[in-house]
Write a protein that holds these residues in place. Structure first.
Motif, mmCIF file in Angstrom:
data_model
loop_
_atom_site.group_PDB
_atom_site.id
_atom_site.type_symbol
_atom_site.label_atom_id
_atom_site.label_comp_id
_atom_site.label_asym_id
_atom_site.label_seq_id
_atom_site.Cartn_x
_atom_site.Cartn_y
_atom_site.Cartn_z
ATOM 1 N N ASN A 38 35.904 -17.357 37.017
ATOM 2 C CA ASN A 38 35.595 -15.948 36.766
ATOM 3 C C ASN A 38 34.076 -15.777 36.858
ATOM 4 N N ILE A 39 33.587 -15.433 38.031
ATOM 5 C CA ILE A 39 32.150 -15.336 38.271
ATOM 6 C C ILE A 39 31.696 -13.890 38.097
ATOM 7 N N PRO A 40 30.741 -13.612 37.210
ATOM 8 C CA PRO A 40 30.271 -12.238 37.017
ATOM 9 C C PRO A 40 29.731 -11.647 38.318
ATOM 10 N N ILE A 41 29.898 -10.345 38.481
ATOM 11 C CA ILE A 41 29.486 -9.664 39.709
ATOM 12 C C ILE A 41 27.995 -9.846 39.981
ATOM 13 N N LYS A 42 27.177 -9.889 38.922
ATOM 14 C CA LYS A 42 25.740 -10.086 39.113
ATOM 15 C C LYS A 42 25.472 -11.424 39.799
ATOM 16 N N ARG A 43 26.191 -12.461 39.384
ATOM 17 C CA ARG A 43 25.999 -13.791 39.971
ATOM 18 C C ARG A 43 26.594 -13.866 41.382
ATOM 19 N N LEU A 44 27.751 -13.221 41.569
ATOM 20 C CA LEU A 44 28.351 -13.202 42.906
ATOM 21 C C LEU A 44 27.414 -12.550 43.910
ATOM 22 N N THR A 45 26.777 -11.473 43.477
ATOM 23 C CA THR A 45 25.843 -10.763 44.351
ATOM 24 C C THR A 45 24.673 -11.670 44.726
ATOM 25 N N THR A 54 27.373 -10.486 52.772
ATOM 26 C CA THR A 54 27.802 -9.457 51.834
ATOM 27 C C THR A 54 28.859 -10.025 50.895
ATOM 28 N N LEU A 55 29.127 -9.289 49.816
ATOM 29 C CA LEU A 55 30.203 -9.695 48.905
ATOM 30 C C LEU A 55 31.533 -9.756 49.641
ATOM 31 N N SER A 56 31.763 -8.777 50.495
ATOM 32 C CA SER A 56 33.015 -8.735 51.243
ATOM 33 C C SER A 56 33.169 -9.984 52.110
ATOM 34 N N GLU A 57 32.089 -10.387 52.781
ATOM 35 C CA GLU A 57 32.136 -11.584 53.624
ATOM 36 C C GLU A 57 32.373 -12.832 52.794
ATOM 37 N N LEU A 58 31.778 -12.890 51.605
ATOM 38 C CA LEU A 58 31.971 -14.039 50.716
ATOM 39 C C LEU A 58 33.427 -14.160 50.296
ATOM 40 N N TYR A 59 34.027 -13.035 49.906
ATOM 41 C CA TYR A 59 35.442 -13.057 49.509
ATOM 42 C C TYR A 59 36.343 -13.404 50.684
ATOM 43 N N ASN A 108 32.612 11.785 47.929
ATOM 44 C CA ASN A 108 33.291 11.239 49.105
ATOM 45 C C ASN A 108 34.572 10.465 48.801
ATOM 46 N N PHE A 109 35.104 10.580 47.576
ATOM 47 C CA PHE A 109 36.249 9.731 47.242
ATOM 48 C C PHE A 109 37.509 10.067 48.053
ATOM 49 N N GLU A 110 37.561 11.249 48.621
ATOM 50 C CA GLU A 110 38.709 11.601 49.463
ATOM 51 C C GLU A 110 38.520 11.160 50.917
ATOM 52 N N ASN A 111 37.367 10.611 51.214
ATOM 53 C CA ASN A 111 37.045 10.136 52.565
ATOM 54 C C ASN A 111 37.426 8.654 52.656
ATOM 55 N N ASP A 112 38.569 8.367 53.264
ATOM 56 C CA ASP A 112 39.055 6.985 53.341
ATOM 57 C C ASP A 112 38.057 6.064 54.023
ATOM 58 N N ASP A 113 37.406 6.561 55.050
ATOM 59 C CA ASP A 113 36.454 5.738 55.789
ATOM 60 C C ASP A 113 35.297 5.322 54.893
ATOM 61 N N PHE A 114 34.802 6.246 54.077
ATOM 62 C CA PHE A 114 33.712 5.935 53.149
ATOM 63 C C PHE A 114 34.149 4.873 52.145
ATOM 64 N N VAL A 115 35.323 5.046 51.553
ATOM 65 C CA VAL A 115 35.800 4.118 50.524
ATOM 66 C C VAL A 115 36.010 2.726 51.104
ATOM 67 N N LEU A 116 36.601 2.644 52.283
ATOM 68 C CA LEU A 116 36.896 1.348 52.893
ATOM 69 C C LEU A 116 35.634 0.586 53.294
ATOM 70 N N LYS A 117 34.519 1.283 53.437
ATOM 71 C CA LYS A 117 33.269 0.622 53.807
ATOM 72 C C LYS A 117 32.479 0.120 52.598
ATOM 73 N N ARG A 118 32.986 0.353 51.381
ATOM 74 C CA ARG A 118 32.293 -0.146 50.201
ATOM 75 C C ARG A 118 32.432 -1.674 50.131
ATOM 76 N N PRO A 119 31.485 -2.370 49.477
ATOM 77 C CA PRO A 119 31.672 -3.802 49.249
ATOM 78 C C PRO A 119 32.947 -4.022 48.439
ATOM 79 N N ARG A 120 33.535 -5.198 48.525
ATOM 80 C CA ARG A 120 34.811 -5.449 47.882
ATOM 81 C C ARG A 120 34.690 -6.562 46.848
ATOM 82 N N ILE A 121 35.569 -6.507 45.860
ATOM 83 C CA ILE A 121 35.579 -7.492 44.779
ATOM 84 C C ILE A 121 37.023 -7.831 44.447
ATOM 85 N N SER A 122 37.261 -9.035 43.970
ATOM 86 C CA SER A 122 38.629 -9.491 43.696
ATOM 87 C C SER A 122 38.868 -9.715 42.206
#
Length: 234
Positions: A38-45, A54-59, A108-122
């Motif tokens: 369980n790695i804190p987001i600050k450390r993952l970043t 990016t975080l997404s690439e790491l995951y 922009n939460f109704e904009n699927d393209d915007f949401v999908l481009k956010r960094p991702r976390i698991s």
């Protein structure tokens, strides 16, 4: 996290080098390299930045490295990616809304393209979520009561999208919600729904006067998420 060892070897560094680079102890790096760490987001970043990704690439690399642990029945739907683990749990990967992007998300939460481009976390969950999920970074101490059920500053919470019509069924059972409304993104306990005035009453776990209870008109609420898990950034 299995991929850390491989990334270190590619960069030709040892555990001590990585520990110094991201500001933790050697023992912490040893723990981070274990399965289900369980790695804190600050450390993952910091780890992602150190390895220039990016975080997404790491995951993504972690999922590829750990592929043997996953059932073939993994699924992807909308912005939420699920991987069924052999032990019956689910690795749930979702968009992360950091504190500095929350105002942009509100617009922009109704904009699927915007949401999908956010960094991702698991998050590792003991059950399969069917609804869309989003993770939010917590930018204040409103829900920090010093107890296990509190949510400290800079934690990241996983929210399961719920409809306004279903909210009444959850109040009293579900303690903590993320509320996306025109005034900001809040992490609160919803303690009351006033149908006559069409408002919700929000409560903080922190008893400091600056976090006093208040109400929000439902017409100003864009999204509601039931908080199902947190990652404490310590």
């Amino acid at each position: 996290m299995f991929i850390l060892k491989q990334l270190r070897r590619k960069k030709n560094i040892n555990q001590t080098d990585l520990a110094v680079a991201i500001g933790v102890s050697l023992r912490t790096i040893q723990l981070y390299e274990k399965k289900d760490a369980n790695i804190p987001i600050k450390r993952l970043t910091k780890i992602a930045q150190y390895f220039e990704m990016t975080l997404s690439e790491l995951y993504k690399l972690e999922l590829e490295e750990s592929e043997g642990l996953y059932d073939v029945n993994g699924a992807t739907g909308g912005n939420t990616e699920l991987k069924a683990l052999a032990n019956g749990k689910y690795l749930t990967t979702v968009p992360l809304i950091t504190e500095d992007t929350q105002s942009t998300y509100i617009a922009n939460f109704e904009n699927d393209d915007f949401v999908l481009k956010r960094p991702r976390i698991s998050f590792l969950l003991a059950y399969r979520v069917e609804e869309e999920c989003v993770a939010f970074e917590i930018g204040n101490k409103a829900m920090d009561n010093g107890n296990m059920d509190g949510i400290p500053l800079n934690s990241v919470v996983l929210g399961r999208l719920v409809s306004k019509s279903d909210l009444a069924k959850l109040v009293g059972k579900q303690r903590i919600f993320i509320i996306v409304y025109k005034g900001g993104i809040l992490c609160k306990e919803i303690v009351k729904i006033n149908d006559e005035e069409d408002t919700i009453s929000c409560h903080s776990f922190n008893t400091s006067p600056e976090y006093a209870d208040f109400t929000i008109p439902m017409k100003d609420v864009g999204q509601l998420f039931a908080v199902v898990k947190k990652q404490v950034n310590s």
